[in-house]
Design an enzyme around this catalytic site. Structure first.
Site, PDB file in Angstrom:
ATOM      1  N   TYR A 127      -3.517  -1.420  -1.582  1.00  0.00           N
ATOM      2  CA  TYR A 127      -2.695  -0.958  -3.002  1.00  0.00           C
ATOM      3  C   TYR A 127      -2.632  -1.829  -4.081  1.00  0.00           C
ATOM      4  O   TYR A 127      -2.374  -1.963  -5.021  1.00  0.00           O
ATOM      5  CB  TYR A 127      -1.469  -0.853  -1.984  1.00  0.00           C
ATOM      6  N   GLU A 187       2.260  -7.693  -5.817  1.00  0.00           N
ATOM      7  CA  GLU A 187       0.544  -7.330  -5.170  1.00  0.00           C
ATOM      8  C   GLU A 187      -0.464  -7.510  -5.641  1.00  0.00           C
ATOM      9  O   GLU A 187      -1.634  -8.098  -5.222  1.00  0.00           O
ATOM     10  CB  GLU A 187       0.370  -6.341  -4.513  1.00  0.00           C
ATOM     11  N   SER A 217       2.581  -4.666  -9.971  1.00  0.00           N
ATOM     12  CA  SER A 217       3.773  -5.714  -8.494  1.00  0.00           C
ATOM     13  C   SER A 217       2.332  -7.103  -8.353  1.00  0.00           C
ATOM     14  O   SER A 217       1.469  -7.188  -8.605  1.00  0.00           O
ATOM     15  CB  SER A 217       2.909  -4.347  -7.406  1.00  0.00           C
TER      16      SER A 217
HETATM   17  P1  NDP Z   1       8.757   4.212  -3.817  1.00  0.00           P
HETATM   18  O1  NDP Z   1       8.297   4.489  -3.387  1.00  0.00           O
HETATM   19  O2  NDP Z   1      10.500   4.165  -3.843  1.00  0.00           O
HETATM   20  O3  NDP Z   1       8.541   5.938  -5.138  1.00  0.00           O
HETATM   21  C1  NDP Z   1       7.101   6.296  -5.638  1.00  0.00           C
HETATM   22  C2  NDP Z   1       7.415   7.642  -6.203  1.00  0.00           C
HETATM   23  O4  NDP Z   1       6.141   7.804  -6.987  1.00  0.00           O
HETATM   24  C3  NDP Z   1       8.256   9.043  -5.562  1.00  0.00           C
HETATM   25  O5  NDP Z   1       8.835   9.327  -6.514  1.00  0.00           O
HETATM   26  C4  NDP Z   1       7.018   9.737  -4.667  1.00  0.00           C
HETATM   27  O6  NDP Z   1       6.580  11.410  -5.509  1.00  0.00           O
HETATM   28  C5  NDP Z   1       6.335   9.259  -6.228  1.00  0.00           C
HETATM   29  N1  NDP Z   1       4.235   9.664  -6.424  1.00  0.00           N
HETATM   30  C6  NDP Z   1       3.742   9.126  -5.478  1.00  0.00           C
HETATM   31  N2  NDP Z   1       2.569   9.830  -5.672  1.00  0.00           N
HETATM   32  C7  NDP Z   1       2.988  11.059  -6.432  1.00  0.00           C
HETATM   33  C8  NDP Z   1       1.669  11.721  -7.319  1.00  0.00           C
HETATM   34  N3  NDP Z   1       0.704  11.413  -6.964  1.00  0.00           N
HETATM   35  N4  NDP Z   1       2.284  11.952  -8.903  1.00  0.00           N
HETATM   36  C9  NDP Z   1       3.296  12.087  -8.730  1.00  0.00           C
HETATM   37  N5  NDP Z   1       4.779  11.312  -8.214  1.00  0.00           N
HETATM   38  C10 NDP Z   1       4.502  10.899  -6.868  1.00  0.00           C
HETATM   39  O7  NDP Z   1       8.462   3.042  -5.211  1.00  0.00           O
HETATM   40  P2  NDP Z   1       9.566   2.195  -6.177  1.00  0.00           P
HETATM   41  O8  NDP Z   1      10.440   3.057  -6.835  1.00  0.00           O
HETATM   42  O9  NDP Z   1      10.027   1.117  -5.246  1.00  0.00           O
HETATM   43  O10 NDP Z   1       8.402   1.215  -7.276  1.00  0.00           O
HETATM   44  C11 NDP Z   1       8.243   1.537  -8.213  1.00  0.00           C
HETATM   45  C12 NDP Z   1       6.675   1.626  -9.239  1.00  0.00           C
HETATM   46  O11 NDP Z   1       6.949   0.155  -9.171  1.00  0.00           O
HETATM   47  C13 NDP Z   1       6.109   2.306  -7.682  1.00  0.00           C
HETATM   48  O12 NDP Z   1       5.020   1.990  -8.759  1.00  0.00           O
HETATM   49  C14 NDP Z   1       5.860   0.688  -6.884  1.00  0.00           C
HETATM   50  O13 NDP Z   1       4.390   0.933  -6.581  1.00  0.00           O
HETATM   51  C15 NDP Z   1       5.934  -0.528  -7.779  1.00  0.00           C
HETATM   52  N6  NDP Z   1       6.212  -1.144  -7.413  1.00  0.00           N
HETATM   53  C16 NDP Z   1       7.290  -1.792  -6.483  1.00  0.00           C
HETATM   54  C17 NDP Z   1       7.457  -2.776  -6.106  1.00  0.00           C
HETATM   55  C18 NDP Z   1       9.063  -2.773  -5.192  1.00  0.00           C
HETATM   56  O14 NDP Z   1       8.838  -3.557  -4.842  1.00  0.00           O
HETATM   57  N7  NDP Z   1      10.188  -1.661  -5.029  1.00  0.00           N
HETATM   58  C19 NDP Z   1       7.495  -3.996  -6.920  1.00  0.00           C
HETATM   59  C20 NDP Z   1       5.927  -3.985  -7.887  1.00  0.00           C
HETATM   60  C21 NDP Z   1       5.477  -2.798  -7.730  1.00  0.00           C
HETATM   61  P3  NDP Z   1       7.424  11.469  -3.724  1.00  0.00           P
HETATM   62  O15 NDP Z   1       8.521  11.501  -3.689  1.00  0.00           O
HETATM   63  O16 NDP Z   1       7.184  12.905  -3.366  1.00  0.00           O
HETATM   64  O17 NDP Z   1       6.459  10.427  -3.071  1.00  0.00           O
HETATM   65  P1  GDP Z   2       5.252  -5.635   0.267  1.00  0.00           P
HETATM   66  O1  GDP Z   2       5.173  -6.704   0.038  1.00  0.00           O
HETATM   67  O2  GDP Z   2       5.262  -4.436  -0.641  1.00  0.00           O
HETATM   68  O3  GDP Z   2       4.146  -5.708   1.365  1.00  0.00           O
HETATM   69  O4  GDP Z   2       6.512  -5.075   1.092  1.00  0.00           O
HETATM   70  P2  GDP Z   2       6.540  -5.022   3.124  1.00  0.00           P
HETATM   71  O5  GDP Z   2       8.409  -5.448   2.754  1.00  0.00           O
HETATM   72  O6  GDP Z   2       6.473  -3.295   3.272  1.00  0.00           O
HETATM   73  O7  GDP Z   2       6.171  -6.043   3.223  1.00  0.00           O
HETATM   74  C1  GDP Z   2       7.421  -7.611   3.276  1.00  0.00           C
HETATM   75  C2  GDP Z   2       6.616  -8.450   4.699  1.00  0.00           C
HETATM   76  O8  GDP Z   2       6.725  -8.282   5.411  1.00  0.00           O
HETATM   77  C3  GDP Z   2       4.999  -8.898   4.593  1.00  0.00           C
HETATM   78  O9  GDP Z   2       4.294  -9.710   4.495  1.00  0.00           O
HETATM   79  C4  GDP Z   2       4.783  -7.531   5.328  1.00  0.00           C
HETATM   80  O10 GDP Z   2       3.316  -8.439   6.201  1.00  0.00           O
HETATM   81  C5  GDP Z   2       5.576  -8.031   6.992  1.00  0.00           C
HETATM   82  N1  GDP Z   2       6.575  -7.539   7.506  1.00  0.00           N
HETATM   83  C6  GDP Z   2       7.024  -8.155   8.971  1.00  0.00           C
HETATM   84  N2  GDP Z   2       7.435  -6.625   9.319  1.00  0.00           N
HETATM   85  C7  GDP Z   2       7.276  -6.167   8.795  1.00  0.00           C
HETATM   86  C8  GDP Z   2       7.624  -4.769   9.521  1.00  0.00           C
HETATM   87  O11 GDP Z   2       7.997  -4.417  10.717  1.00  0.00           O
HETATM   88  N3  GDP Z   2       7.503  -3.695   8.537  1.00  0.00           N
HETATM   89  C9  GDP Z   2       7.127  -3.814   7.306  1.00  0.00           C
HETATM   90  N4  GDP Z   2       6.882  -2.804   5.876  1.00  0.00           N
HETATM   91  N5  GDP Z   2       6.755  -5.399   6.555  1.00  0.00           N
HETATM   92  C10 GDP Z   2       7.235  -6.221   7.778  1.00  0.00           C
END
Ligand code: NDP
Ligand code: GDP
Length: 322
Positions: A149, A127, A125
């Site tokens: 995270y 992040e 990520s």
């Molecule tokens: P989501 O939060 O939508 O999905 C996370 C998934 O992980 C869910 O299916 C969840 O299952 C599963 N999970 C959580 N804990 C466990 C565990 N202990 N064992 C097995 N499965 C588990 O994430 P995204 O699809 O948005 O992202 C996919 C990956 O990419 C993540 O690792 C995220 O951190 C990373 N990422 C995402 C970004 C984004 O902008 N979306 C940016 C950069 C990285 P359940 O439904 O049961 O909670």
């Molecule tokens: P992140 O980049 O993975 O933390 O994705 P988020 O969508 O959670 O947050 C993106 C940015 O939006 C971060 O800098 C947050 O501080 C900002 N932000 C401002 N208001 C909110 C809010 O109400 N919820 C979330 N999730 N983020 C917020």
């Protein structure tokens, strides 16, 4: 037929990646953890497909990972599972380390023992950069994560690189900037906004409370990013990549554009809520996508405006049906 195992299948990216792999002729095995409530809504389009099946496993339980890998003997393993919400990582830092950090270690160990020839993708990520870089981040930018995270993701990324260097695994760390869609979790800011716009427009919600709206993110479309994830495991040599758009937008700009879709002014509906401020913030993230575009031939199809419209329209449609 090649087999892909996807952890995190019930999440946003898992659903897009599974659809794309199935369309490309792969068999897809999706790993999910046990849940007391239904959470398969993102997978409705593929649940009945013959080449798709779900298995139970948890990143906290090494034995379950060994069993899943032994049963399906995958060619590709995509580790998308994580505790992925940044604010929760301050509330549950140890759990976040277990799932998002050590979960990757458990899976890599299981791959090494059961199917060392499989290609492995770790979902890194932006992040991880935190405040580590200048204006634009690339694979040489130092990591200085700003949340538990981000810290856990740095560990998982370094471990993936280390397993490649130590054991010769075809293991790749993708460093993906924020990517969104109508399947994004409701607590992330883009989906929180698109959902609120729909609900406010239909008279179901009064105000939208947000934290810092001056912060900027490099937002892309999740369906474009999962194509890049697959391409990373099809490379001749394992190489890590940044996936981004190269442009950054503020939360305020997202809100402006989202409310404009229903001809409303965001200033009439958005309130500041100090409770949503984070202990540490990342004020701007913007990635350099040029190397990945050259190496993977990857091009995103949805731009920022298209993403905002798509998300608001999907939430309007959902709310009208509800
Ligand atoms: P989501 O939060 O939508 O999905 C996370 C998934 O992980 C869910 O299916 C969840 O299952 C599963 N999970 C959580 N804990 C466990 C565990 N202990 N064992 C097995 N499965 C588990 O994430 P995204 O699809 O948005 O992202 C996919 C990956 O990419 C993540 O690792 C995220 O951190 C990373 N990422 C995402 C970004 C984004 O902008 N979306 C940016 C950069 C990285 P359940 O439904 O049961 O909670
Ligand atoms: P992140 O980049 O993975 O933390 O994705 P988020 O969508 O959670 O947050 C993106 C940015 O939006 C971060 O800098 C947050 O501080 C900002 N932000 C401002 N208001 C909110 C809010 O109400 N919820 C979330 N999730 N983020 C917020």
């Amino acid at each position: 037929v090649p087999v892909a195992l996807i952890t995190g299948i019930t999440g946003q990216d898992g659903s897009f990646l599974a659809e794309q792999l199935l369309a490309a002729g792969w068999t897809v095995v999706g790993m999910r953890r046990r849940s007391a409530s239904p959470n398969l809504w993102r997978l409705q389009a593929i649940l009945d497909r013959a080449q798709f099946r779900l298995v139970h496993g948890d990143l906290l339980d090494t034995g379950s990972l060994v069993r899943v890998l032994s049963d399906c003997q995958p060619d590709h393993v995509y580790n998308l599972a994580a505790q992925s919400f940044v604010p929760t990582s301050w509330e549950q830092p140890v759990y976040t380390g277990e799932a998002t950090g050590l979960g990757c270690a458990r899976l890599l160990e299981a791959v090494r023992a059961v199917c060392p020839g499989a290609r492995f993708y770790q979902a890194g990520s932006s992040e991880m950069f935190g405040t580590g870089g200048g204006d634009v981040q690339d694979v040489h930018t130092p990591f200085h994560p700003r949340s538990p995270y981000g810290v856990a993701k740095v560990y998982a990324h370094h471990l993936t690189v280390n397993y490649r260097e130590s054991y010769g695994l075809f293991a790749v760390g993708g460093i993906l900037f924020n990517h969104e869609s109508e399947r994004r979790g409701e607590e992330f800011v883009t989906r929180k906004i698109s959902r609120a716009v729909a609900r406010i427009h239909l008279g179901r919600q009064a105000v939208l409370r947000l934290g810092r709206i001056d912060v900027k993110r490099d937002w892309g479309f999740a369906g474009d990013y999962t194509r890049a994830i697959h391409a990373m495991l099809l490379q001749d040599e394992p190489q890590d990549h940044i996936i981004a758009t190269g442009r950054a937008w503020s939360v305020q700009e997202f809100a402006e554009k989202a409310f404009a879709v229903v001809d409303r002014d965001w200033r009439d509906h958005v309130e500041h809520d100090p409770a949503l401020l984070r202990p540490a913030e990342i004020t701007c993230l913007k990635g350099n996508p040029a190397p990945a575009r050259a190496a993977l031939g990857w091009e995103p199809a949805v731009d920022f405006d298209g993403l905002v419209v798509r998300m608001v329209e999907a939430d309007l449609e959902r709310e009208r049906r509800a």
